[in-house]
Design a protein around this motif. Structure first.
Motif, PDB file in Angstrom:
ATOM      1  N   ALA A 366     -76.524-100.581   1.502  1.00 44.40           N
ATOM      2  CA  ALA A 366     -77.506 -99.722   2.127  1.00 44.40           C
ATOM      3  C   ALA A 366     -78.252 -98.936   1.186  1.00 44.40           C
ATOM      4  N   TRP A 367     -77.627 -98.550  -0.281  1.00 39.74           N
ATOM      5  CA  TRP A 367     -78.156 -97.920  -1.121  1.00 39.74           C
ATOM      6  C   TRP A 367     -79.305 -98.451  -1.684  1.00 39.74           C
ATOM      7  N   PHE A 368     -79.252 -99.847  -1.795  1.00 35.69           N
ATOM      8  CA  PHE A 368     -80.422-100.711  -2.166  1.00 35.69           C
ATOM      9  C   PHE A 368     -81.660-100.328  -1.353  1.00 35.69           C
ATOM     10  N   VAL A 369     -81.517-100.414  -0.144  1.00 35.64           N
ATOM     11  CA  VAL A 369     -82.559-100.121   0.528  1.00 35.64           C
ATOM     12  C   VAL A 369     -83.145 -98.773   0.587  1.00 35.64           C
ATOM     13  N   TRP A 370     -82.193 -97.724   0.456  1.00 35.99           N
ATOM     14  CA  TRP A 370     -82.553 -96.464   0.213  1.00 35.99           C
ATOM     15  C   TRP A 370     -83.330 -96.192  -1.156  1.00 35.99           C
ATOM     16  N   PHE A 371     -83.007 -96.844  -2.163  1.00 36.32           N
ATOM     17  CA  PHE A 371     -83.558 -96.876  -3.597  1.00 36.32           C
ATOM     18  C   PHE A 371     -84.992 -97.490  -3.341  1.00 36.32           C
ATOM     19  N   ASP A 372     -85.079 -98.440  -2.869  1.00 36.33           N
ATOM     20  CA  ASP A 372     -86.278 -99.149  -2.705  1.00 36.33           C
ATOM     21  C   ASP A 372     -87.392 -98.596  -1.762  1.00 36.33           C
ATOM     22  N   ALA A 373     -86.928 -97.912  -0.722  1.00 30.78           N
ATOM     23  CA  ALA A 373     -87.819 -96.948   0.359  1.00 30.78           C
ATOM     24  C   ALA A 373     -88.243 -95.638  -0.484  1.00 30.78           C
TER      25      ALA A 373
END
Ligand code: PHE
Length: 452
Positions: A366-373
């Motif tokens: 989920a961190w990944f999506v957060w970083f990307d957003a």
């Protein structure tokens, strides 16, 4: 301080910049963002964003780098005074932020080359993805990816980056053309292309609020803007190169390769009956792997496809490492290799949250999506906004003079560029930031709060 390097040839600069631009943004994010945003409608916005906002902004970054021949932080300070350092610093922060998850995906790609060669994912592509996408395997693959990039940057501008990208970029083009030609012979070609290339005007209008910031963010991301990269690369360029022509070549090549990526990916997905609507960041890996598992000569195709993606990702990662290394070489006596290694080590640590499992079913963090957003909706637009304000409103006429140096562009044309930067690009970014802010913080499913 050692003497500053330059590109050995103009082509060297062009391939390095194209290598930076063409990356996971084109081959992986562009297809999946297109799919997530309803297909061809997104492509239309994206093309507009690239032409009207991305291209003028790219030239703005070039102007700053070539005017000063300094690293991204000191170049803004030299032109505008110490306070403007913040623009360069913002670019560095944005770049590091993005590379922190980018290199994790780079690691996956390396794993998938291996997995294709051995056929490891052929029986159960989903299980393979869960095994390699996060946790120790992902961390190790990320480390290998970074190590290769560090190695190239350590060798320098001419002997490292220029030599490497002169091999990588032509290989990407040739292999993508071959894959595209093959994809067009598949049963799903017509449906895949229709999905990708014929816009549904209704959905375009309906979803403008999310499609526009995504398209503008994508334009910045794919042109490597807002991360200090193009400022840094242009700082090694001589006064006799035409920035508008070089910029045009870079934008057109990058866009064509992005479109080519769609021509490769969508026919394969449609041929395999895999719905593009379920495409997320990892679904593309899963779906492509599932396709290769059933296609004749799937192992070979898999190695070629993921091999191209790896080359593209690496030539982008090195451009970002170079931003930090160029800043540090301009300001310390440490050797290039030490500095490259140091930057790599920092990136490795920053990538750990994205590489670690947060328990999502797909094994996907989920961190990944957060970083990307946050990168797309906030950091990238904000960082480019600062550059644009500086070049348009502070540098002004000096920027026009620098743009014209080495170019045959008339004064009138250069003024059109300046006013585009001052108004069109500026307003485009402000609108993007407002919409991005809304989806990050205010919307019902606000992404910013998702992992907490
Ligand atoms: N232009 C790159 C791409 O499309 C973006 C990027 C460059 C990301 C450098 C990280 C580092 O993939």
């Amino acid at each position: 301080m050692v003497e500053r390097e330059t590109w050995a040839t103009r082509v060297g600069f062009l391939v390095a910049a194209i290598g930076s631009a063409v990356g996971l943004g084109n081959l992986w994010q562009f297809p999946f963002k297109t799919a997530a945003n309803g297909g061809a409608a997104f492509v239309v916005f994206y093309l507009i964003a690239v032409t009207l906002i991305g291209f003028p902004a790219l030239l703005a970054e070039f102007v700053v780098g070539r005017r000063t021949h300094r690293n991204v932080v000191d170049s803004f300070a030299e032109l505008g005074g110490p306070a403007w350092r913040v623009v360069g610093a913002m670019g560095m922060v944005t770049g590091f932020w993005i590379l922190s998850y980018y290199d994790v995906v780079g690691g996956w790609v390396l794993r998938y080359i291996l997995g294709s060669a051995t056929g490891a994912y052929f029986d159960d592509p989903g299980a393979y993805l869960s095994a390699v996408a996060s946790g120790p395997e992902a961390i190790a693959a990320q480390a290998v990816f970074l190590a290769i990039a560090v190695g190239i940057v350590a060798m320098g501008i001419e002997d490292g980056i220029e030599k490497a990208t002169k091999v990588m970029v032509p290989s990407i083009v040739v292999l993508m053309l071959a894959l595209g030609a093959w994809a067009l012979t598949l049963g799903g070609a017509a449906d895949g292309l229709a999905y990708f290339l014929s816009p549904d005007v209704g959905s375009l209008v309906e979803n403008a609020g999310t499609v526009i910031p995504d398209a503008v963010g994508q334009a910045f991301f794919t042109l490597s803007l807002g991360m200090g990269i193009m400022v840094t690369y242009a700082s090694y360029v001589g006064e006799d190169d035409s920035l508008p022509v070089d910029g045009g070549v870079i934008v057109v090549s990058n866009t064509l390769i992005g479109v080519l990526a769609g021509v490769v990916v969508f026919p394969i997905l449609f041929a395999e009956g895999i719905g593009p609507a379920d495409s997320g960041p990892t679904a593309l890996f899963e779906a492509m792997a599932a396709a290769f598992a059933t296609l004749p000569a799937g192992r070979l195709l898999g190695v070629v496809f993921f091999g191209v993606v790896a080359l593209a990702a690496l030539s982008s990662a090195i451009s970002l490492l170079e931003v930090a290394v160029s800043y540090a070489t301009d300001n310390t006596d440490a050797s290039r290799s030490t500095l490259a290694l140091g930057a790599g080590a920092i990136l490795f640590v920053l990538g750990l949250p994205s590489a670690l499992d947060t328990g999502d079913p797909g094994g996907f963090s989920a961190w990944f999506v957060w970083f990307d957003a946050i990168a797309y909706n906030l950091l990238l637009p904000l960082s480019v906004l600062l550059v644009v304000v500086f070049v348009g409103w502070v540098l002004g006429r000096d920027a026009v003079a620098e743009l014209r140096a080495g170019s045959t562009a008339s004064g009138g044309l250069a003024m059109v560029w300046l006013w585009t930067v001052r108004l069109v690009v500026l307003l485009g970014i402000v609108a993007t930031l407002a919409l991005g802010f809304e989806s990050l913080f205010l919307a019902e499913d606000a992404t910013f709060f998702a992992p907490f």
